[in-house]
Design an enzyme around this catalytic site. Structure first.
Site, PDB file in Angstrom:
ATOM      1  N   ASN A  97       0.844  -1.190   0.000  1.00  0.00           N
ATOM      2  CA  ASN A  97       0.000   0.000   0.000  1.00  0.00           C
ATOM      3  C   ASN A  97       0.872   1.229   0.000  1.00  0.00           C
ATOM      4  O   ASN A  97       2.005   1.203   0.486  1.00  0.00           O
ATOM      5  CB  ASN A  97      -0.955   0.007   1.202  1.00  0.00           C
ATOM      6  CG  ASN A  97      -0.310   0.611   2.433  1.00  0.00           C
ATOM      7  OD1 ASN A  97      -0.193   1.831   2.540  1.00  0.00           O
ATOM      8  ND2 ASN A  97       0.141  -0.243   3.352  1.00  0.00           N
TER       9      ASN A  97
ATOM     10  N   ASN B 185       3.832   7.366  15.169  1.00  0.00           N
ATOM     11  CA  ASN B 185       4.141   6.718  13.898  1.00  0.00           C
ATOM     12  C   ASN B 185       5.463   7.272  13.387  1.00  0.00           C
ATOM     13  O   ASN B 185       5.517   8.333  12.785  1.00  0.00           O
ATOM     14  CB  ASN B 185       2.996   6.998  12.914  1.00  0.00           C
ATOM     15  CG  ASN B 185       3.159   6.262  11.605  1.00  0.00           C
ATOM     16  OD1 ASN B 185       4.252   5.781  11.292  1.00  0.00           O
ATOM     17  ND2 ASN B 185       2.099   6.172  10.843  1.00  0.00           N
TER      18      ASN B 185
ATOM     19  N   CYS C 240       6.126   5.411   8.837  1.00  0.00           N
ATOM     20  CA  CYS C 240       5.375   5.305   7.587  1.00  0.00           C
ATOM     21  C   CYS C 240       6.325   5.465   6.408  1.00  0.00           C
ATOM     22  O   CYS C 240       6.986   6.491   6.277  1.00  0.00           O
ATOM     23  CB  CYS C 240       4.281   6.380   7.497  1.00  0.00           C
ATOM     24  SG  CYS C 240       3.429   6.315   5.907  1.00  0.00           S
TER      25      CYS C 240
ATOM     26  N   LYS D 182       6.100   3.481  17.450  1.00  0.00           N
ATOM     27  CA  LYS D 182       5.941   2.428  16.435  1.00  0.00           C
ATOM     28  C   LYS D 182       7.165   2.420  15.537  1.00  0.00           C
ATOM     29  O   LYS D 182       7.471   3.399  14.864  1.00  0.00           O
ATOM     30  CB  LYS D 182       4.667   2.646  15.615  1.00  0.00           C
ATOM     31  CG  LYS D 182       4.384   1.474  14.672  1.00  0.00           C
ATOM     32  CD  LYS D 182       2.960   1.479  14.171  1.00  0.00           C
ATOM     33  CE  LYS D 182       2.686   0.257  13.295  1.00  0.00           C
ATOM     34  NZ  LYS D 182       1.297   0.211  12.825  1.00  0.00           N
TER      35      LYS D 182
ATOM     36  N   ILE E 227       6.037  -4.726  14.038  1.00  0.00           N
ATOM     37  CA  ILE E 227       6.707  -3.814  13.126  1.00  0.00           C
ATOM     38  C   ILE E 227       5.694  -3.054  12.261  1.00  0.00           C
ATOM     39  O   ILE E 227       4.584  -3.535  12.054  1.00  0.00           O
ATOM     40  CB  ILE E 227       7.674  -4.580  12.179  1.00  0.00           C
ATOM     41  CG1 ILE E 227       6.929  -5.630  11.358  1.00  0.00           C
ATOM     42  CG2 ILE E 227       8.801  -5.191  12.944  1.00  0.00           C
ATOM     43  CD1 ILE E 227       7.783  -6.351  10.310  1.00  0.00           C
ATOM     44  N   ASN E 228       6.116  -1.868  11.796  1.00  0.00           N
ATOM     45  CA  ASN E 228       5.382  -1.244  10.708  1.00  0.00           C
ATOM     46  C   ASN E 228       5.734  -2.010   9.436  1.00  0.00           C
ATOM     47  O   ASN E 228       6.388  -3.046   9.466  1.00  0.00           O
ATOM     48  CB  ASN E 228       5.743   0.247  10.616  1.00  0.00           C
ATOM     49  CG  ASN E 228       4.645   1.071   9.951  1.00  0.00           C
ATOM     50  OD1 ASN E 228       4.021   0.610   8.997  1.00  0.00           O
ATOM     51  ND2 ASN E 228       4.421   2.272  10.437  1.00  0.00           N
TER      52      ASN E 228
ATOM     53  N   GLY F  92       0.958  -8.091   5.632  1.00  0.00           N
ATOM     54  CA  GLY F  92       0.313  -9.385   5.437  1.00  0.00           C
ATOM     55  C   GLY F  92       1.199 -10.524   5.893  1.00  0.00           C
ATOM     56  O   GLY F  92       2.333 -10.323   6.350  1.00  0.00           O
TER      57      GLY F  92
ATOM     58  N   GLY G  23      -3.593  -6.710  11.664  1.00  0.00           N
ATOM     59  CA  GLY G  23      -3.550  -5.643  10.675  1.00  0.00           C
ATOM     60  C   GLY G  23      -4.269  -5.981   9.394  1.00  0.00           C
ATOM     61  O   GLY G  23      -5.507  -6.007   9.322  1.00  0.00           O
TER      62      GLY G  23
END
Lengths: 271, 315
Positions: B73, B131, B134, B169, B195-196, B221, B269
């Protein structure tokens, strides 16, 4: 909206790579409105990971079933295309907003490109229901005769019907949008379209010029289907404000006037 | 005879969670998107979609694509901004009656501080999740989380600005995640989330261009789960802070891997997109697992895979 396990009742190949799937699901059959979609998990496992969205093509409330039309494009759709009757699938739906119904005046023109015919068949069927006396003209364009899948179903719910293929293998030769201008001069009250983005952009341009209301069913790669992940956006503009809206929740049906067609032409980059 | 009750509750950064199963930021919207499908009130907590100071339009589409057992994403932190979040999203979030952990993202240290100050005035926020990771924005985001000094600086600045529990995070896009975890601890973090997503890319060979308009994206995923478990393990060994473990969790068995690696809680998630009710199923299955294993308190399993001596960070 429902999330449940449903059974594939029937799968019929309706063209090269095209399959018509019928699922047993009374809830979706009763609740689905034209333009809405279902989000189908193709495996009980986690690969392929994401659900696949399909517009509802029709419902049979008496049988408690609904139909979707699909084209094989990758692993997930291949799995659906090979599924046997009786296979269970996890389905979420109906999702999305559905078509706004036409105003009381004028005829309705439906412009379908390829597999985009599916939600328009559902819409035409609904408009013809008892009490509906709407005159419906259908334009159905595709690359070739092979891609005019379910044209019998479509023509059967239209009062007038034209098939157009790019290679001339069936019907008129050309692009479906070549045949829209004369329709727009005939007292059309509303246009509904579903197909490739550039086809929709041209339909929207012509309708704007003719001052005919137009609703389009948009497509985008989709994640959650319920508006959470913000993955399936398209660029829109209204009141001078450009933003991204979710196909799954704010759509898939959009008033053609709010879609930022220039951004879509540019590769979808507003601002 | 009825099976003995299992205690699933855990303590994390001063929060009492009725169970250790949260939903991860960006995968559950602001809760209401799933209200119709999910018994949100059962969750251990909700980590909200990231909130920024000003509204953000996000990145151009296409924003997502599927990959083997995962997805990319590049949403680009689309959100309505902190004022709309407080005014329009928090009222509905409150109604769920579960701890609300607000994920905040900034382009500068000052942004994080302003967000923390503003959110400190809002009732019913259980904690802030910073965050720092990202990968889909040009400024801020991951640039903090891949630099120990910056991580410590931003956490310390926010620490000064709020009394809310702080959860940092962490990004997996580093060679030594334990050192980043230490930096967050030194800055005053109360807990760590990891983890991010992993910075990644996919190419459409027919169109000969990247699959995402943003070119690169964020991999999530089941595909990333083993990486995530390894990183939770490493951070748990090095840092004496509770961990929220996440990365490709799809089952109680997956969640238990993270817990046994040292996570106090876990976050589901990407699996939310596929199976909205999955967190409830994981809570049920965790309870079953504990019952069958004769474990009275799920918290007893935290760090269980480490043995007894080598763990700094386990409570």
């Amino acid at each position: 909206m429902y999330a449940q396990t449903t059974q594939l009742i029937q799968r019929e190949q309706v063209g090269p790579g095209y399959h018509l799937l019928e699922f047993d699901c009374p809830q979706v059959a009763a609740a689905a409105q034209p333009g809405q979609f279902v989000h189908i998990r193709v495996t009980g496992d986690w690969d392929p990971l994401l659900r696949r969205p399909f517009s509802v093509m029709g419902t049979n409330e008496a049988e408690g079933s609904f139909q979707v039309l699909m084209r094989t494009v990758g692993r997930g759709t291949q799995m659906l295309a090979e599924a046997q009757s009786g296979t269970k699938f996890d389905i979420m739906g109906p999702l999305g907003n559905g078509f706004a119904l036409p105003g009381p005046e004028g005829e309705v023109v439906l412009v379908a490109g390829g597999i985009g015919v599916a939600p328009l068949i559902f819409l035409a069927t609904a408009l013809r229901e008892p009490g509906g006396s709407r005159y419906i003209r259908g334009l159905f364009g595709a690359r070739s005769a092979d891609d005019l899948c379910c044209w019998l179903e479509f023509s059967g719910v239209c009062d007038e019907f034209n098939a157009i293929t790019e290679d001339g293998s069936t019907g008129e030769q050309g692009l479906v949008t070549d045949f829209l201008p004369p329709q727009l001069k005939r007292g059309t009250g509303c246009v509904y379209a579903c197909g490739p983005a550039l086809m929709l952009a041209e339909v929207a341009r012509q309708c704007e010029g003719a001052e005919v209301p137009c609703y389009v069913s948009m497509e985008q790669r989709m994640g959650c289907g319920v508006g959470a992940c913000l993955g399936c956006v398209i660029p829109t503009q209204a009141d001078g404000t450009q933003r991204y809206q979710r196909v799954c929740k704010d759509g898939p049906i959009f008033d053609a006037e709010v879609v930022d067609w220039e951004a879509i032409h540019r590769g979808c980059t507003p601002g | 005879m009825a099976a003995p009750q299992v205690d699933l509750s855990v303590e994390l950064a001063g929060l009492s969670l009725v169970n250790p199963v949260l939903v991860a930021s960006g995968t559950f919207g602001y809760g209401t998107e799933y209200g119709e499908l999910v018994d949100v009130g059962r969750l251990g907590g909700i980590c909200t979609k990231a909130v920024t100071l000003q509204p953000r339009a996000g990145n151009p589409p296409p924003r997502i694509c599927e990959t083997p057992a995962g997805m990319l994403n590049a949403i680009g932190l689309q959100n309505p901004g902190v004022e709309v979040f407080i005014g329009e999203k928090m009222p509905a979030l409150r109604e769920f009656g579960v701890p609300i952990i607000v994920n905040v993202a900034g382009e500068s240290v000052a942004d994080y501080v302003s967000l923390a100050e503003r959110l400190s005035d809002c009732a019913d926020i259980a904690a802030l999740e910073l965050n720092l990771s990202c990968p889909n924005v040009k400024r801020g985001g991951m640039q903090f989380g891949i630099d120990g000094e910056l991580t410590e600086r931003v956490v310390a600045a926010v620490r000064e600005a709020t009394e809310l529990p702080l959860i940092a995070k962490l990004s997996p896009n580093v060679t030594d995640i334990a050192s980043i975890g230490e930096a967050a601890r030194d800055g005053g973090a109360d807990a760590l989330s990891l983890i991010n997503t992993l910075l990644a890319m996919s190419i459409d060979i027919d169109r000969r261009q990247p699959m995402l308009a943003n070119v690169t994206g964020a991999l999530s995923g089941p595909a990333i789960r083993p990486v995530a478990v390894r990183m939770v393990w490493e951070v748990a060994q090095a840092v004496d802070l509770p961990i929220i473990g996440m990365g490709g969790i799809t089952s109680a068995a997956d969640a238990l891997q993270f817990i046994m690696a040292g996570a106090t809680a876990v976050a589901v998630g990407t699996a939310n997109f596929v199976e909205p009710g999955i967190s409830g199923r994981i809570i049920d299955d965790l309870e079953d697992f504990c019952q069958q294993a004769g474990v009275a308190c799920a918290a007893d399993l935290i760090g269980a895979a480490h043995g007894s001596s080598d763990v700094e960070g386990l409570q």
